[in-house]
Design a protein around this motif. Structure first.
Motif, PDB file in Angstrom:
ATOM      1  N   ALA A  10       0.825  -1.202   0.000  1.00 25.09           N
ATOM      2  CA  ALA A  10       0.000   0.000   0.000  1.00 25.09           C
ATOM      3  C   ALA A  10       0.865   1.260   0.000  1.00 25.09           C
ATOM      4  O   ALA A  10       0.568   2.226  -0.711  1.00 25.09           O
ATOM      5  N   GLN A  11       1.934   1.235   0.767  1.00 27.31           N
ATOM      6  CA  GLN A  11       2.810   2.395   0.823  1.00 27.31           C
ATOM      7  C   GLN A  11       3.499   2.629  -0.511  1.00 27.31           C
ATOM      8  O   GLN A  11       3.617   3.769  -0.982  1.00 27.31           O
ATOM      9  N   GLU A  12       3.938   1.548  -1.155  1.00 23.69           N
ATOM     10  CA  GLU A  12       4.591   1.668  -2.453  1.00 23.69           C
ATOM     11  C   GLU A  12       3.645   2.256  -3.494  1.00 23.69           C
ATOM     12  O   GLU A  12       4.016   3.152  -4.262  1.00 23.69           O
ATOM     13  N   ILE A  13       2.417   1.782  -3.505  1.00 25.92           N
ATOM     14  CA  ILE A  13       1.439   2.283  -4.470  1.00 25.92           C
ATOM     15  C   ILE A  13       1.099   3.745  -4.191  1.00 25.92           C
ATOM     16  O   ILE A  13       0.956   4.560  -5.111  1.00 25.92           O
ATOM     17  N   LYS A  14       0.985   4.107  -2.933  1.00 30.58           N
ATOM     18  CA  LYS A  14       0.718   5.502  -2.571  1.00 30.58           C
ATOM     19  C   LYS A  14       1.822   6.420  -3.082  1.00 30.58           C
ATOM     20  O   LYS A  14       1.561   7.485  -3.661  1.00 30.58           O
ATOM     21  N   VAL A  15       3.068   6.003  -2.875  1.00 32.94           N
ATOM     22  CA  VAL A  15       4.220   6.795  -3.337  1.00 32.94           C
ATOM     23  C   VAL A  15       4.216   6.885  -4.861  1.00 32.94           C
ATOM     24  O   VAL A  15       4.447   7.948  -5.446  1.00 32.94           O
ATOM     25  N   ASN A  16       3.949   5.754  -5.514  1.00 36.78           N
ATOM     26  CA  ASN A  16       3.938   5.742  -6.976  1.00 36.78           C
ATOM     27  C   ASN A  16       2.851   6.650  -7.540  1.00 36.78           C
ATOM     28  O   ASN A  16       3.072   7.375  -8.519  1.00 36.78           O
ATOM     29  N   LEU A  17       1.663   6.602  -6.953  1.00 37.89           N
ATOM     30  CA  LEU A  17       0.579   7.456  -7.417  1.00 37.89           C
ATOM     31  C   LEU A  17       0.925   8.936  -7.283  1.00 37.89           C
ATOM     32  O   LEU A  17       0.647   9.734  -8.182  1.00 37.89           O
ATOM     33  N   ALA A  18       1.535   9.277  -6.162  1.00 43.37           N
ATOM     34  CA  ALA A  18       1.937  10.674  -5.952  1.00 43.37           C
ATOM     35  C   ALA A  18       2.969  11.089  -6.992  1.00 43.37           C
ATOM     36  O   ALA A  18       2.922  12.214  -7.519  1.00 43.37           O
ATOM     37  N   ARG A  19       3.870  10.177  -7.327  1.00 42.20           N
ATOM     38  CA  ARG A  19       4.903  10.480  -8.324  1.00 42.20           C
ATOM     39  C   ARG A  19       4.276  10.681  -9.703  1.00 42.20           C
ATOM     40  O   ARG A  19       4.632  11.622 -10.427  1.00 42.20           O
ATOM     41  N   VAL A  20       3.345   9.818 -10.057  1.00 36.22           N
ATOM     42  CA  VAL A  20       2.672   9.949 -11.352  1.00 36.22           C
ATOM     43  C   VAL A  20       1.873  11.248 -11.412  1.00 36.22           C
ATOM     44  O   VAL A  20       1.902  11.965 -12.416  1.00 36.22           O
ATOM     45  N   SER A  21       1.187  11.580 -10.337  1.00 37.53           N
ATOM     46  CA  SER A  21       0.401  12.817 -10.301  1.00 37.53           C
ATOM     47  C   SER A  21       1.287  14.040 -10.466  1.00 37.53           C
ATOM     48  O   SER A  21       0.932  14.988 -11.183  1.00 37.53           O
ATOM     49  N   ARG A  22       2.454  14.024  -9.814  1.00 34.04           N
ATOM     50  CA  ARG A  22       3.389  15.150  -9.958  1.00 34.04           C
ATOM     51  C   ARG A  22       3.888  15.258 -11.389  1.00 34.04           C
ATOM     52  O   ARG A  22       4.013  16.362 -11.937  1.00 34.04           O
ATOM     53  N   GLY A 229      -0.083   2.070 -15.818  1.00 37.17           N
ATOM     54  CA  GLY A 229      -0.170   0.827 -15.063  1.00 37.17           C
ATOM     55  C   GLY A 229       1.036   0.565 -14.190  1.00 37.17           C
ATOM     56  O   GLY A 229       1.002   0.742 -12.975  1.00 37.17           O
ATOM     57  N   THR A 230       2.150   0.154 -14.809  1.00 32.85           N
ATOM     58  CA  THR A 230       3.344  -0.242 -14.065  1.00 32.85           C
ATOM     59  C   THR A 230       3.870   0.869 -13.166  1.00 32.85           C
ATOM     60  O   THR A 230       4.316   0.612 -12.046  1.00 32.85           O
ATOM     61  N   ALA A 231       3.806   2.103 -13.624  1.00 36.69           N
ATOM     62  CA  ALA A 231       4.324   3.212 -12.828  1.00 36.69           C
ATOM     63  C   ALA A 231       3.542   3.401 -11.532  1.00 36.69           C
ATOM     64  O   ALA A 231       4.034   4.008 -10.585  1.00 36.69           O
ATOM     65  N   ILE A 232       2.330   2.861 -11.482  1.00 34.65           N
ATOM     66  CA  ILE A 232       1.530   2.926 -10.259  1.00 34.65           C
ATOM     67  C   ILE A 232       1.670   1.652  -9.444  1.00 34.65           C
ATOM     68  O   ILE A 232       1.942   1.694  -8.237  1.00 34.65           O
ATOM     69  N   PHE A 233       1.518   0.524 -10.099  1.00 38.52           N
ATOM     70  CA  PHE A 233       1.444  -0.750  -9.372  1.00 38.52           C
ATOM     71  C   PHE A 233       2.774  -1.485  -9.267  1.00 38.52           C
ATOM     72  O   PHE A 233       2.869  -2.484  -8.555  1.00 38.52           O
ATOM     73  N   GLY A 234       3.801  -1.010  -9.966  1.00 36.34           N
ATOM     74  CA  GLY A 234       5.097  -1.667  -9.896  1.00 36.34           C
ATOM     75  C   GLY A 234       5.199  -2.841 -10.846  1.00 36.34           C
ATOM     76  O   GLY A 234       4.237  -3.188 -11.541  1.00 36.34           O
ATOM     77  N   GLU A 235       6.353  -3.474 -10.849  1.00 34.90           N
ATOM     78  CA  GLU A 235       6.625  -4.529 -11.809  1.00 34.90           C
ATOM     79  C   GLU A 235       6.619  -5.922 -11.209  1.00 34.90           C
ATOM     80  O   GLU A 235       7.032  -6.880 -11.867  1.00 34.90           O
ATOM     81  N   ARG A 236       6.210  -6.064  -9.969  1.00 33.23           N
ATOM     82  CA  ARG A 236       6.184  -7.411  -9.386  1.00 33.23           C
ATOM     83  C   ARG A 236       5.198  -8.295 -10.136  1.00 33.23           C
ATOM     84  O   ARG A 236       4.304  -7.811 -10.804  1.00 33.23           O
TER      85      ARG A 236
END
Length: 242
Positions: A10-22, A229-236
């Motif tokens: 959840a923390q990783e996705i939160k950080v990723n979403l903030a990065r994409v939004s910026r 997609g990947t930039a939010i949810f990661g590549e796992r």
């Protein structure tokens, strides 16, 4: 152990979403677009429910799915999230159109008369009109779905007549290009067509173009919705579907 893993996810996705939004906001400013004019559609195909719930908790509301049964399963599993917005962005087989019509809020991949008519006929009466985008094949690829630009006006007229569809705009998935200028050149005729359509109908407000590989070109070209997609949810590995 499982609680910690979920918390980390959840923390990783939160950080990723903030990065994409910026990133999207920076590009809006760079290309003189109004800040907030470009929505992020989180492409959640093959992602587990926990990942979608994490993105939802971080403020994401619009999710894009490519596979009909997976989309329907997630729709039912997350029905308690009343303001979640489901977008179907994949190819549509006529025998699956009813499932889409009964569950999705948006369909981005309307590309032929038969599908448009079935979606309208199969939309339940107690649901609002289904928001649709017409998919345009702007690169002329034989392997890609979509109407040609020369066929677009006829498709627009057809969709406009169907009582349970609401035309919101255009979508395209162009062939990969080598650089930013080439990406913009491919998008230019589509962007012009969108501008002309939006002048004639105030409900036409969505240009669904742009993914991770061409985000700057898409936003410069007038995109109002980018698919990430990947930039939010990661590549796992999320090979096991929800």
């Amino acid at each position: 152990m499982s609680i910690e893993v979920e918390s980390n996810e959840a923390q990783e996705i939160k950080v990723n979403l903030a990065r994409v939004s910026r990133k999207v906001e920076q590009l809006e400013q760079q290309y003189q677009r109004k800040v907030g004019s470009v929505r992020v559609l989180a492409v959640s195909k093959t992602k587990p429910l926990s990942a979608l719930e994490a993105a939802y908790s971080a403020g994401q509301r619009a999710f894009g799915e490519n596979y009909v049964q997976e989309a329907v399963d997630k729709y039912h599993a997350l029905a308690h999230l009343s303001d979640i917005e489901w977008h179907f962005i994949g190819p549509i087989q006529s025998n699956k159109s009813r499932l889409i019509a009964e569950t999705m809020h948006w369909v981005h991949s309307v590309d032929r008369e038969k599908i448009a008519r079935r979606l309208s006929e199969q939309r339940p009466d107690d649901l609002p009109a289904l928001n649709v985008c017409i998919q345009v094949n702007i690169s002329g690829e034989d392997t890609k779905a979509g109407v040609t630009l020369s066929e677009l006006n006829d498709m627009v007229a057809l969709v406009a007549e169907l009582p349970n569809l609401r035309l919101r705009g255009l979508m395209a998935i162009p062939a990969p290009q080598d650089n930013h200028d080439a990406q913009c050149a491919v998008y230019e005729p589509l962007a012009q067509a969108f501008v002309e359509l939006s002048k004639s109908d105030s409900m036409i407000d969505t240009l669904s173009i742009g993914m991770s590989g061409d985000l700057p070109a898409a936003i410069e070209s007038g995109s109002t919705m980018v698919r990430v997609g990947t930039a939010i949810f990661g590549e796992r590995d999320y090979s096991a579907k929800a």
